[in-house]
Design a protein around this motif. Sequence first.
Motif, PDB file in Angstrom:
ATOM      1  N   ALA A 170      18.877   3.368 -15.315  1.00  0.00           N
ATOM      2  CA  ALA A 170      19.784   3.733 -14.221  1.00  0.00           C
ATOM      3  C   ALA A 170      19.785   5.220 -13.936  1.00  0.00           C
ATOM      4  N   ASP A 171      19.373   6.039 -14.908  1.00  0.00           N
ATOM      5  CA  ASP A 171      19.399   7.494 -14.738  1.00  0.00           C
ATOM      6  C   ASP A 171      18.106   8.037 -14.136  1.00  0.00           C
ATOM      7  N   ASP A 172      17.113   7.178 -13.921  1.00  0.00           N
ATOM      8  CA  ASP A 172      15.830   7.625 -13.381  1.00  0.00           C
ATOM      9  C   ASP A 172      15.935   7.706 -11.861  1.00  0.00           C
ATOM     10  N   GLU A 173      15.965   8.936 -11.324  1.00  0.00           N
ATOM     11  CA  GLU A 173      16.116   9.106  -9.881  1.00  0.00           C
ATOM     12  C   GLU A 173      14.885   8.649  -9.116  1.00  0.00           C
ATOM     13  N   ASP A 174      13.715   8.652  -9.782  1.00  0.00           N
ATOM     14  CA  ASP A 174      12.494   8.241  -9.098  1.00  0.00           C
ATOM     15  C   ASP A 174      12.390   6.730  -8.956  1.00  0.00           C
ATOM     16  N   SER A 175      13.189   5.993  -9.745  1.00  0.00           N
ATOM     17  CA  SER A 175      13.117   4.526  -9.688  1.00  0.00           C
ATOM     18  C   SER A 175      13.936   4.019  -8.511  1.00  0.00           C
ATOM     19  N   GLN A 176      13.487   4.303  -7.304  1.00  0.00           N
ATOM     20  CA  GLN A 176      14.164   3.860  -6.098  1.00  0.00           C
ATOM     21  C   GLN A 176      13.427   2.652  -5.515  1.00  0.00           C
ATOM     22  N   PRO A 177      14.170   1.667  -5.050  1.00  0.00           N
ATOM     23  CA  PRO A 177      13.514   0.470  -4.494  1.00  0.00           C
ATOM     24  C   PRO A 177      12.877   0.749  -3.139  1.00  0.00           C
ATOM     25  N   THR A 178      11.883  -0.044  -2.822  1.00  0.00           N
ATOM     26  CA  THR A 178      11.258   0.002  -1.504  1.00  0.00           C
ATOM     27  C   THR A 178      11.970  -1.000  -0.606  1.00  0.00           C
ATOM     28  N   GLU A 179      12.390  -0.582   0.570  1.00  0.00           N
ATOM     29  CA  GLU A 179      13.148  -1.435   1.476  1.00  0.00           C
ATOM     30  C   GLU A 179      12.245  -1.958   2.591  1.00  0.00           C
ATOM     31  N   ILE A 180      12.331  -3.270   2.826  1.00  0.00           N
ATOM     32  CA  ILE A 180      11.515  -3.921   3.855  1.00  0.00           C
ATOM     33  C   ILE A 180      12.434  -4.785   4.708  1.00  0.00           C
ATOM     34  N   MET A 223       0.838  -1.205   0.000  1.00  0.00           N
ATOM     35  CA  MET A 223       0.000   0.000   0.000  1.00  0.00           C
ATOM     36  C   MET A 223       0.869   1.249   0.000  1.00  0.00           C
ATOM     37  N   SER A 224       2.051   1.186   0.716  1.00  0.00           N
ATOM     38  CA  SER A 224       2.921   2.358   0.760  1.00  0.00           C
ATOM     39  C   SER A 224       3.505   2.644  -0.607  1.00  0.00           C
ATOM     40  N   ILE A 225       3.795   1.592  -1.397  1.00  0.00           N
ATOM     41  CA  ILE A 225       4.332   1.785  -2.734  1.00  0.00           C
ATOM     42  C   ILE A 225       3.313   2.527  -3.603  1.00  0.00           C
ATOM     43  N   ILE A 226       2.090   2.087  -3.554  1.00  0.00           N
ATOM     44  CA  ILE A 226       1.035   2.714  -4.354  1.00  0.00           C
ATOM     45  C   ILE A 226       0.869   4.177  -3.959  1.00  0.00           C
ATOM     46  N   ASP A 252      17.922 -10.400  11.187  1.00  0.00           N
ATOM     47  CA  ASP A 252      17.180  -9.460  10.343  1.00  0.00           C
ATOM     48  C   ASP A 252      18.066  -8.975   9.203  1.00  0.00           C
ATOM     49  N   GLY A 253      17.525  -9.046   7.975  1.00  0.00           N
ATOM     50  CA  GLY A 253      18.195  -8.514   6.800  1.00  0.00           C
ATOM     51  C   GLY A 253      17.308  -7.495   6.113  1.00  0.00           C
ATOM     52  N   MET A 254      17.648  -7.150   4.887  1.00  0.00           N
ATOM     53  CA  MET A 254      16.903  -6.123   4.170  1.00  0.00           C
ATOM     54  C   MET A 254      16.505  -6.639   2.791  1.00  0.00           C
ATOM     55  N   THR A 255      15.203  -6.546   2.491  1.00  0.00           N
ATOM     56  CA  THR A 255      14.687  -6.889   1.169  1.00  0.00           C
ATOM     57  C   THR A 255      14.351  -5.609   0.426  1.00  0.00           C
ATOM     58  N   ARG A 256      14.792  -5.518  -0.827  1.00  0.00           N
ATOM     59  CA  ARG A 256      14.505  -4.352  -1.666  1.00  0.00           C
ATOM     60  C   ARG A 256      13.622  -4.778  -2.822  1.00  0.00           C
ATOM     61  N   LEU A 257      12.527  -4.070  -3.003  1.00  0.00           N
ATOM     62  CA  LEU A 257      11.571  -4.364  -4.064  1.00  0.00           C
ATOM     63  C   LEU A 257      11.552  -3.213  -5.067  1.00  0.00           C
ATOM     64  N   LEU A 258      11.579  -3.567  -6.348  1.00  0.00           N
ATOM     65  CA  LEU A 258      11.522  -2.560  -7.385  1.00  0.00           C
ATOM     66  C   LEU A 258      10.496  -2.987  -8.432  1.00  0.00           C
ATOM     67  N   ARG A 283      19.601  -9.025   1.202  1.00  0.00           N
ATOM     68  CA  ARG A 283      20.972  -9.114   1.688  1.00  0.00           C
ATOM     69  C   ARG A 283      20.971  -9.082   3.205  1.00  0.00           C
ATOM     70  N   CYS A 284      21.805  -9.942   3.781  1.00  0.00           N
ATOM     71  CA  CYS A 284      21.943 -10.000   5.240  1.00  0.00           C
ATOM     72  C   CYS A 284      23.333  -9.513   5.615  1.00  0.00           C
ATOM     73  N   ASP A 285      23.429  -8.474   6.434  1.00  0.00           N
ATOM     74  CA  ASP A 285      24.716  -7.931   6.868  1.00  0.00           C
ATOM     75  C   ASP A 285      25.376  -8.797   7.933  1.00  0.00           C
ATOM     76  N   HIS A 286      24.621  -9.745   8.509  1.00  0.00           N
ATOM     77  CA  HIS A 286      25.184 -10.600   9.565  1.00  0.00           C
ATOM     78  C   HIS A 286      25.991 -11.754   8.975  1.00  0.00           C
ATOM     79  N   CYS A 287      25.385 -12.494   8.026  1.00  0.00           N
ATOM     80  CA  CYS A 287      26.087 -13.638   7.428  1.00  0.00           C
ATOM     81  C   CYS A 287      26.492 -13.379   5.987  1.00  0.00           C
TER      82      CYS A 287
END
Length: 443
Positions: free
Chosen positions: A20-30, A1-4, A40-46, A62-66
């Motif tokens: 790659a030049d589109d500044e608005d095309s930023q991934p959503t991080e969960i 819902m936040s993406i919409i 806990d890691g981080m999932t990025r959706l585009l 990506r997981c910063d721990h392992c």
Amino acid sequence: MSIIHEESVRGGSMFRDINADDEDSQPTEIESMCMNCHEDGMTRLLLSKIPFFKEVIVSSFRCDHCHWSNTEIQSAGRIQDQGIRYTVKIRSKPDLDREVVRSDSAITKIPELDFEAPAYTQKGSLSTIEGLLDRAVTALQQDQAVRRADFPDLALQIDEFVNKLQKLKLVEEEFTLIIEDPSGNSFVENPVAPQKDEAMTVTHFTRTVDQDAQLGLYPENELEEEKTENNLEAMRGEVLKFKTNCPECNVPASTNMKLVQIPHFKEVIIMATNCDDCGHRTNEVKSGGATEELGTKITLHVTDASDMSRDLLKSETCGILIPELEFELGMAAVGGKFTTLEGLLTNIKDLIVSKNPFLCGDSSTSDRSEKLQQFGAKIDRIMAGEMDVHIILDDPAGNSYIQNVYAPDPDPELTIEKYTRTYEQNEDLGLNDMKTEGYAETE
């Protein structure tokens, strides 16, 4: 819902062309859990749109721990009406740079190497043809160290095949890449689009019944059947409860009922009533099906104590015989039971010996009491495996059962006979006066 919401505020489309030049095309991080170390890691959706193709969802974890990472791509559209097959001739190194969208259901083939990556063995990916080759090499090299120790010949064959795959990236010879996707959601880039690509052939095909089933697509009539099956499955997993009166003290109580499937037999209904007032408990088994066309006589030759663990269903219409003890019990004596053979013999002993009113008070005689005690001792010997006897269940309704421990093979100690009921047996079952057809009387 936040993406919409964010896309609506910017006034743009939810799905943007990969740029790659589109500044608005930023991934959503969960923030999400790592399946490797459970930290806990981080999932990025585009949400992206591939030119000349369709919308896709690119996810990266990506997981910063392992330091474990994973990428995946999913189609943002529906399953297409037809499957699609891409056949690409790889003639030079630039052909390896073609972008490829491979969905979960796609099959990848290289006929020259007799290579095939089956559907659902890899997650969907957004890559290039060279990336597909690298991913295949990585998958084949996994666990090679273990194979070299345990199966050296197999490891050597895999090494030779990996070398052939890596050699393909040099494109010393022309080879063919085929991507076949029943869902129609895979894609291979046409570098000269919108013009025709002479090196690539795109074919649409009608899915087979098996391919539809793999994708979860069924005809409407099969969907109705599946819905019915799901309802039955839900009933099998659910305990139904309804109000009733205690048969002992007539105080309001509750009865639990559950539908159970007996393997290699049929469905039965198990009913149990507990009275919180007087403590009375009763359980009973009813057949979940109709009366069979033929009666059933089941004979079990008891030769070992392990036979006591056999599952057993005795319907309310079934009689019990033990010829070696000259014992016969009528159909209504112990009611319907779903238990083991040991449980049935224990119920018989309780009925004949422990709870027999003729062994109590003035009605008891020494001779009668001694005979019944001897009978109880023989039942104990049968349960201990010390007596070689035959247990016979004779059910005119055909709704009783003894477990075949060798199933689906025949049980050498178990005999099942089918027979035609007599008029008296049909009368006892209420079948003689039952009318199931010809209701309307003609004048």
